[in-house]
Design an enzyme around this catalytic site. Structure first.
Site, PDB file in Angstrom:
ATOM      1  NE  ARG A 180      57.647  11.662  -6.216  1.00  0.00           N
ATOM      2  CZ  ARG A 180      56.843  12.216  -5.324  1.00  0.00           C
ATOM      3  NH1 ARG A 180      55.875  13.012  -5.704  1.00  0.00           N
ATOM      4  NH2 ARG A 180      57.024  11.996  -4.040  1.00  0.00           N
ATOM      5  NE  ARG A 231      58.876  16.550  -4.475  1.00  0.00           N
ATOM      6  CZ  ARG A 231      59.357  17.184  -5.554  1.00  0.00           C
ATOM      7  NH1 ARG A 231      60.648  17.498  -5.642  1.00  0.00           N
ATOM      8  NH2 ARG A 231      58.572  17.519  -6.537  1.00  0.00           N
ATOM      9  CG  HIS A 245      56.502  20.551  -2.979  1.00  0.00           C
ATOM     10  ND1 HIS A 245      57.798  20.460  -3.440  1.00  0.00           N
ATOM     11  CD2 HIS A 245      55.708  20.118  -3.986  1.00  0.00           C
ATOM     12  CE1 HIS A 245      57.785  19.978  -4.673  1.00  0.00           C
ATOM     13  NE2 HIS A 245      56.529  19.763  -5.032  1.00  0.00           N
ATOM     14  CE  LYS A 295      55.556  20.869  -8.253  1.00  0.00           C
ATOM     15  NZ  LYS A 295      55.748  19.428  -8.019  1.00  0.00           N
ATOM     16  NE  ARG A 353      46.147  19.617  -7.911  1.00  0.00           N
ATOM     17  CZ  ARG A 353      47.418  19.275  -7.761  1.00  0.00           C
ATOM     18  NH1 ARG A 353      48.151  19.039  -8.818  1.00  0.00           N
ATOM     19  NH2 ARG A 353      47.957  19.174  -6.554  1.00  0.00           N
ATOM     20  CE  LYS A 402      20.321  26.071  -5.772  1.00  0.00           C
ATOM     21  NZ  LYS A 402      19.354  25.134  -6.259  1.00  0.00           N
ATOM     22  CG  ASP A 445      17.104  25.785  -9.070  1.00  0.00           C
ATOM     23  OD1 ASP A 445      17.736  25.203  -9.965  1.00  0.00           O
ATOM     24  OD2 ASP A 445      17.568  26.042  -7.954  1.00  0.00           O
ATOM     25  CB  ALA A 488      11.715  25.351   3.806  1.00  0.00           C
ATOM     26  N   GLY A 509      16.777  26.568  -0.884  1.00  0.00           N
ATOM     27  CA  GLY A 509      16.758  27.244  -2.180  1.00  0.00           C
ATOM     28  C   GLY A 509      15.809  26.589  -3.173  1.00  0.00           C
ATOM     29  CG  ASN A 557      12.061  22.470   6.145  1.00  0.00           C
ATOM     30  OD1 ASN A 557      12.682  21.754   5.367  1.00  0.00           O
ATOM     31  ND2 ASN A 557      12.655  23.372   6.907  1.00  0.00           N
ATOM     32  NE  ARG A 582      15.488  27.373   5.935  1.00  0.00           N
ATOM     33  CZ  ARG A 582      16.478  26.797   5.285  1.00  0.00           C
ATOM     34  NH1 ARG A 582      16.875  25.595   5.616  1.00  0.00           N
ATOM     35  NH2 ARG A 582      17.047  27.421   4.279  1.00  0.00           N
ATOM     36  CD  GLN A 607      19.592  24.218 -13.639  1.00  0.00           C
ATOM     37  OE1 GLN A 607      19.798  25.420 -13.475  1.00  0.00           O
ATOM     38  NE2 GLN A 607      20.567  23.350 -13.834  1.00  0.00           N
TER      39      GLN A 607
HETATM   40  P1  NAP Z   1      19.349  23.985   0.770  1.00  0.00           P
HETATM   41  O1  NAP Z   1      19.067  25.378   0.421  1.00  0.00           O
HETATM   42  O2  NAP Z   1      20.514  23.688   1.660  1.00  0.00           O
HETATM   43  O3  NAP Z   1      18.050  23.378   1.474  1.00  0.00           O
HETATM   44  C1  NAP Z   1      17.991  22.057   1.928  1.00  0.00           C
HETATM   45  C2  NAP Z   1      16.632  21.774   2.565  1.00  0.00           C
HETATM   46  O4  NAP Z   1      16.608  20.381   2.843  1.00  0.00           O
HETATM   47  C3  NAP Z   1      16.382  22.505   3.872  1.00  0.00           C
HETATM   48  O5  NAP Z   1      15.013  22.847   3.963  1.00  0.00           O
HETATM   49  C4  NAP Z   1      16.722  21.462   4.937  1.00  0.00           C
HETATM   50  O6  NAP Z   1      15.885  21.481   6.091  1.00  0.00           O
HETATM   51  C5  NAP Z   1      16.375  20.180   4.242  1.00  0.00           C
HETATM   52  N1  NAP Z   1      17.207  19.089   4.710  1.00  0.00           N
HETATM   53  C6  NAP Z   1      18.573  19.018   4.623  1.00  0.00           C
HETATM   54  N2  NAP Z   1      18.979  17.842   5.141  1.00  0.00           N
HETATM   55  C7  NAP Z   1      17.872  17.192   5.564  1.00  0.00           C
HETATM   56  C8  NAP Z   1      17.654  15.941   6.203  1.00  0.00           C
HETATM   57  N3  NAP Z   1      18.677  15.117   6.475  1.00  0.00           N
HETATM   58  N4  NAP Z   1      16.392  15.578   6.514  1.00  0.00           N
HETATM   59  C9  NAP Z   1      15.366  16.398   6.224  1.00  0.00           C
HETATM   60  N5  NAP Z   1      15.501  17.608   5.622  1.00  0.00           N
HETATM   61  C10 NAP Z   1      16.744  17.992   5.304  1.00  0.00           C
HETATM   62  O7  NAP Z   1      19.544  23.072  -0.542  1.00  0.00           O
HETATM   63  P2  NAP Z   1      18.968  23.324  -2.026  1.00  0.00           P
HETATM   64  O8  NAP Z   1      19.890  24.164  -2.769  1.00  0.00           O
HETATM   65  O9  NAP Z   1      17.536  23.687  -1.906  1.00  0.00           O
HETATM   66  O10 NAP Z   1      19.123  21.848  -2.662  1.00  0.00           O
HETATM   67  C11 NAP Z   1      18.351  20.763  -2.143  1.00  0.00           C
HETATM   68  C12 NAP Z   1      18.508  19.540  -3.041  1.00  0.00           C
HETATM   69  O11 NAP Z   1      17.980  19.789  -4.323  1.00  0.00           O
HETATM   70  C13 NAP Z   1      19.969  19.121  -3.276  1.00  0.00           C
HETATM   71  O12 NAP Z   1      20.051  17.712  -3.254  1.00  0.00           O
HETATM   72  C14 NAP Z   1      20.260  19.639  -4.660  1.00  0.00           C
HETATM   73  O13 NAP Z   1      21.251  18.862  -5.316  1.00  0.00           O
HETATM   74  C15 NAP Z   1      18.917  19.452  -5.324  1.00  0.00           C
HETATM   75  N6  NAP Z   1      18.762  20.355  -6.458  1.00  0.00           N
HETATM   76  C16 NAP Z   1      18.602  19.824  -7.696  1.00  0.00           C
HETATM   77  C17 NAP Z   1      18.423  20.648  -8.778  1.00  0.00           C
HETATM   78  C18 NAP Z   1      18.230  20.040 -10.121  1.00  0.00           C
HETATM   79  O14 NAP Z   1      18.430  20.740 -11.121  1.00  0.00           O
HETATM   80  N7  NAP Z   1      17.803  18.808 -10.191  1.00  0.00           N
HETATM   81  C19 NAP Z   1      18.417  22.031  -8.634  1.00  0.00           C
HETATM   82  C20 NAP Z   1      18.550  22.545  -7.354  1.00  0.00           C
HETATM   83  C21 NAP Z   1      18.720  21.700  -6.274  1.00  0.00           C
HETATM   84  P3  NAP Z   1      16.101  22.488   7.342  1.00  0.00           P
HETATM   85  O15 NAP Z   1      15.477  23.776   6.917  1.00  0.00           O
HETATM   86  O16 NAP Z   1      15.346  21.808   8.436  1.00  0.00           O
HETATM   87  O17 NAP Z   1      17.577  22.553   7.566  1.00  0.00           O
END
Ligand code: NAP
Length: 515
Positions: A40, A69, A128, A155, A193, A299, A337, A373, A375, A395, A400, A490
């Site tokens: 460059r 460029r 670009h 490009k 990429r 999820k 999970d 509460a 995924g 939660n 929820r 998982q």
């Molecule tokens: P999600 O569906 O977005 O749910 C997140 C949950 O956490 C909700 O109930 C939310 O509460 C709560 N929350 C978010 N921010 C918060 C905060 N600052 N204080 C208190 N509560 C809070 O997410 P998810 O897919 O379940 O994933 C949750 C975590 O699990 C992530 O960190 C993910 O990386 C991890 N995870 C790990 C694996 C593994 O294989 N180890 C697998 C799956 C997920 P509200 O309902 O009040 O918004």
């Protein structure tokens, strides 16, 4: 010259502000595994065309692409265009392998060199767009006009506002009769990429180090080669990946790609930074995209986007795995999970209690508190109930928690109430909120004093592996199970569904042992 027969080349931009710095970077690029470098010239603080180009081209250990460029095309050069085009002509005479000339001056430049172009030098004519990615018709008309000025290589670089913008660039590179470099800049364009060799792009750019980018969204060369196996990819490579927002923290690409490479499977796992799941699935609908993992926050929405949902995933109300059924292209949702988290917790409890498999679940009768509460929370709640535990959902948003607890006949409390919740000893605590996840590693969903009374604490967060919650739980005398254990277990089922082959379980643990 390195040819791209059988695969796209990797080009490292050389951005030193002095010739000496550039020469050092070229050597680094060669060691890192680049096929060519993009010099460059607009980054040089002082530039003497003959002297500097001679040094740069002759001393470069790799083929050279010369770019100078101007500011009006996103670069740094602010001077006279004639001087710029002169520098390209000098570079060609001195043996440059490629020069990259902007479309606006492409016609004029190519006319000026017509009779004097050295055989080996190829002219890239580039456009670009730093605003957006136009429609496919507009992009292909642009590519045709670029070709018409006499470009050897076309490009087209555009900007991703959404990951689906990348599809239009893939359509361009895959169908083009002439060599095309097609890239979509910015974070949402990253897969343009990473998947360049699959969709026939001539080359892809990669930075030597984080921060040494010549355009937004460039990956590091080490990641391209060692995390995404770029050299192994080709038109037949199947693509799987993680749908999420954010996705950058995930270790899944590293795990799956190392496993695919070791086992010898022609498949690549990439991060999909997705804003709208339904729109993503509608656009990435070719059989090349065989399956997806789903993470935060998609999820639950993902479940509604599937054509069919496995009964367990339906009961949980969330899918973390989507498979495109080869026979009819239908999307089938699963939840792995549940198995990952519950198995990891059961294994640890069995170890603590010196129990063997087959003696029933050690979770039966336990008081099992799930924080979160979403995924993952739903998967843990469903799994704990299935294993005979008494479930409490804590939660932030109480409604929820209530809804989820009701689905399993459990109790609902708020996260704040959990602080003074201690009905009995020997409880299990599972964090499924993202609290404590990188970069917020100093945060924890529950204060340390409230951890007394727990026999075992599990954290779904796995970046970092030892979260603040787990460190404090250990200090409080509880056994711990990490999110990494859940993640690995998982992933067994995901791998099997993606590949129709048994998961190399020991290999998974080996790959993740350094994390
Ligand atoms: P999600 O569906 O977005 O749910 C997140 C949950 O956490 C909700 O109930 C939310 O509460 C709560 N929350 C978010 N921010 C918060 C905060 N600052 N204080 C208190 N509560 C809070 O997410 P998810 O897919 O379940 O994933 C949750 C975590 O699990 C992530 O960190 C993910 O990386 C991890 N995870 C790990 C694996 C593994 O294989 N180890 C697998 C799956 C997920 P509200 O309902 O009040 O918004």
């Amino acid at each position: 010259m390195t040819s791209n027969v059988g695969g796209s080349m990797i080009c490292v931009p050389i951005l030193g502000e002095s010739v000496d710095r550039m020469l050092a970077q070229m050597d680094e690029a060669k060691v890192a595994g680049a096929d060519l470098v993009e010099i460059r010239l607009d980054y040089l603080q002082s530039f003497q065309p003959h002297r500097d180009l001679e040094l740069l081209i002759k001393r470069c250990p790799l083929p050279t692409l010369i770019t100078y460029r101007p500011k009006w095309e996103g670069g740094r050069y602010e001077g006279d265009d004639n001087k710029r085009l002169d520098a390209f002509r000098i570079a060609m005479e001195l043996g440059a392998d490629y020069v990259d000339v902007e479309f606006k001056v492409g016609h004029e430049f190519i006319n000026s060199i017509n009779q004097r172009k050295p055989e080996k030098c190829k002219v890239i004519v580039s456009s670009h767009n730093f605003r957006d990615t136009p429609s496919f018709d507009e992009i292909s008309s642009l590519a045709a006009r670029i070709q018409a000025v006499g470009a050897d290589i076309v490009k087209v670089a555009t900007t991703a506002l959404d990951i689906t913008d990348v599809v239009r660039i893939f359509q361009l590179t895959v169908h083009s009769q002439v060599p095309v470099i097609g890239l979509v800049m910015k974070e949402r364009g990253l897969i343009s990429r990473l998947l360049c060799p699959k969709f026939g792009g001539y080359l892809t750019f990669a930075a030597l180090e984080k921060g040494q980018l010549s355009a937004p969204g460039q990956p590091k060369i080490d990641d391209l080669l060692n995390t995404f196996n770029l050299r192994q990819l080709g038109p037949d490579t199947k693509v799987v990946g993680l749908i999420g927002k954010p996705v950058g923290h995930s270790k899944a690409p590293m795990l799956f790609n190392k496993a695919f490479k070791t086992v010898g499977i022609d498949c690549v796992y990439v991060p999909f930074l997705v804003d709208d799941v339904a729109n993503f699935l509608k656009n990435f609908n070719s059989p090349d995209f065989v399956g997806f993992s789903c993470t935060i926050p998609h999820k639950e929405v993902a479940l509604r986007c599937c054509d069919e949902v496995d009964p367990i995933a339906k009961s949980i109300g969330a899918v973390n795995t989507i498979i495109r059924r080869p026979s009819d292209g239908k999307l089938i949702g699963y939840n792995t999970d549940y198995f990952g988290a519950i198995s990891a917790i059961e294994n640890r409890l069995r170890g603590l209690q010196h129990l063997h498999d087959g003696t029933g679940s050690p979770l039966a009768g336990k008081l099992f508190i799930v924080m979160g509460a979403g995924g993952a929370g739903k998967a843990l709640t469903y799994g704990a109930k299935e294993k005979g535990a008494r479930v409490v959902v804590a939660n932030r948003e109480h409604n929820r928690a209530r809804e989820l607890a009701d689905s399993v006949g459990g109790e609902a409390i708020t996260l704040a109430e959990l602080e003074n919740y201690h009905p009995e000893d020997g409880m299990i605590l599972a964090n499924t909120t993202p609290v404590g996840m990188h970069p917020n590693v100093d945060e924890t969903p529950i204060p340390k004093h409230a951890l007394k009374g727990y026999e075992l604490v599990f954290d779904a967060v796995y970046t970092p592996k030892m979260t603040k919650l787990l460190l404090e739980a250990e200090e409080s005398g509880a056994a711990i199970v990490t999110g990494l254990d859940m993640f690995i277990i998982q992933a067994y089922e995901q791998y099997e569904r993606f590949t129709n082959l048994p998961a190399p379980k020991e290999l998974f643990w080996e790959i993740m042992s350094g994390y």
